[in-house]
Design a protein around this motif. Sequence first.
Motif, short mmCIF file in Angstrom:
data_model
loop_
_atom_site.label_atom_id
_atom_site.label_comp_id
_atom_site.label_asym_id
_atom_site.label_seq_id
_atom_site.Cartn_x
_atom_site.Cartn_y
_atom_site.Cartn_z
N PRO A 52 0.56 -0.96 -0.06
CA PRO A 52 0.35 0.15 0.07
C PRO A 52 0.55 1.35 -0.11
CG PRO A 52 0.33 -0.62 1.98
CD PRO A 52 0.24 -1.79 0.90
N GLY A 53 -0.09 2.00 -0.75
CA GLY A 53 0.96 3.65 -0.49
C GLY A 53 1.12 4.33 0.49
N PRO A 54 1.30 5.33 0.91
CA PRO A 54 1.48 6.36 2.19
C PRO A 54 -0.21 6.58 2.78
CG PRO A 54 3.43 7.49 0.89
CD PRO A 54 2.30 5.64 -0.32
N ALA A 55 -0.98 6.52 1.55
CA ALA A 55 -2.75 6.91 1.83
C ALA A 55 -2.82 5.89 1.91
CB ALA A 55 -2.67 8.25 1.14
N GLY A 56 -2.64 4.48 2.48
CA GLY A 56 -2.95 3.02 2.34
C GLY A 56 -3.39 3.53 1.05
N PRO A 57 -4.38 1.57 0.75
CA PRO A 57 -4.83 1.03 -0.65
C PRO A 57 -5.98 2.08 -0.78
CG PRO A 57 -5.60 -0.01 1.48
CD PRO A 57 -4.78 1.21 1.86
#
Length: 538
Positions: A55-60
Amino acid sequence: MVEKSWSVAGVPLCVAAVVAATIGFTAAPAAADTTPWLPVNACDETGYNPAKEPPGPAGPLLPPVPPTVSIPIPYPDFVPVPVPGPRVEQTRVAQDLPADPCSDPCPDLTDEVDEPEAEPGSTGSAGSSGSSGSAGSAGSSGSSGSAGSSGSAGSSGSAGSSALPIPKISIDPRPETIPIPIPGGPGPEPQPAPPVEVNPAERGSLTASMEKPRVGDVRLVSQLTGHGSENRTDKRWQVDGTDLGITWETKPGEVAVAFGDTFGKDWAPPGAFGEDWRSNVLGHSTDTDLSDGMTIDSMVQDSRCHAAEIIDSRHINNFETTTIPTSGFAIGDRQYLSYMSVKRWSMIPGMWYTNYGGIAYSDDNGQTWTKDQHAKWDNIFGARFQVSAMVPQGDYVYMFGTPNGRIGTIGLARVPVDQVLNTTSYQYWSDGTWTPVSRHLATPIVGGVASELSVRYDQAADKWQMSYLEPVGGSIVLRQSSSPQGVWSEDATLVDTADYPKAYGGFIHPWSTDQDLYFTISEWDSYNVYLMHASLHP
C-alpha cells in the motif's frame, strides 16, 4: 552470459506483502525514488514484481472506475482451414551474443523507433495499432477504441459533480471463428503406426504415507524473462511476455527450459497479447548456482534474435488455438516434450478445451521437434491425460495427468522406457492394479482438484515430489511420496495467491534437493516467469 546481480533476501511469503520493498531485489539509485518496489537488473532496466503491491503512504487505493465498459458481442466468422496443414518450416539460426551483457545484439529489431512528430493539423491514424491480423489470438483484447461509441448508456454524472462517475457502456463486436475444413496440401510425411504391444495387468501396492512437507522460508530469487530480467530475453530473443518455464535435464550439466505462449516487442501488460505470437519457445541453461537466479545461455532461434516456435500450432481459434508444453524429459540422446493441443480458451477463467494431449521428440538437443502422430490421448468427454507431467525412473516413464482446465483430478500411467511413443503399451493405475484398460478408469492418486502438474524424483532422498496449482484454495502446493502411485502426503503451501495474487504454475527445477526446492512461477498481469526458492526441512 548475463551477469547475475539480483540479490534476494530470504523473505517469507507472508511477510513479502508487508515489506515488499525488501523482497530482495537490488534497486538502482536512479530508480529508487520512483519504483523502490520493482527490481532493476545489472543494466539498470526496471523489471516486474509478481508479489502483492504494497500500500502507498495514504493506504490502499480503490480500483479506478473505468470510463467505458465494453460488452463483447460475438458474431460468426467463417474461416477456411486447409487440412492437412502446411509442412512445418524448421529453419534454425545460431545466436551471436555480444560479450557485454548490457549491449543489445539486435537493436534494429528490438529497440523502439521514434516516430516523427505529426505536422500541425495532421489527423494521424488513431487505431492503427489494433491486433487485427492474428487469426487465433485470443489475446487481442478487442479494445479498438470506440471511445465515442453511440452505444453508451449515458453518463449520468454531470460535469463538476462529486458523485462517482458512471462508466459508459459500449458494444464490442468480436468475431467467433467457425473453422471450415477444406482440402490442404501434402502435409507432413505419414509416420508408421507402432505395433500393438499390450502389457498385461499387474498388481501393485501403495507405500506408507510420508509426512507433510515442512516448508520453511520461500523467497523470490529473480525474474527470468521479459524486460528488466536477468536474462534480458526481450533484447536477446524477442521474448517480452511468456509463461510456464518448464525445466528438465537434457544431459549432465545442462537443462532445457520450455515456455508457453510467447509474445515479442509489441507485447504490453497485462496478460497474453501481441502479434509476434509463438505458442512455445525453448532455452538452455548450464547455470548450476540457482541461489542468485538462472542464466539462460541460449534459445532456439528461427532468425536473428528471435526465439522459434518449436512445437507448431495452427493458431486458429476453435480448431487449434495453440500448443502448450506441459513437461519434458530425456532418455539417452532423445528429448521428449508432452504438450496439449488447445482447441480454444473458455470464457470461464481457468478453463480451456483441448483436442488432445500429445508427445513430441527431438534428436538434435531441442533444435527441431517432431510431433508424434500416434502418441496422442484424444479428448473424448473430458478425458484425463490432456495435461501431463512425465518422469522417467528405473524401467518406466511415469505419466501424471489431468483433464483440460483446472478442475480435474490427477491420474497415473506408466510405460516401459523403450515404448514411450506407443500408447498401446501404457498401463494405468486403477484401484491397485497397473492395467491396460481405458485411461478413463485411472484412479485419482490424490484428493481434490489440481492443475499444471510438476513431478520430480529425488534419487538421493529416494522420494517423489509433486507440485501443482490447487485452484480451490488458490495456492501452489507440494506433496511427497515414496512411490509414484502413493500414498501421497498431505499438501503444504509453497505459494499463496494472497501474497502473489495472479501467480500460477510451480514447475520444479530438476537440480533441486530435498532441502532446497527451486521452482518457477508465472504471473498473469506481468506475464513473465520468475524463479522461486523454498527451504525444506527433511
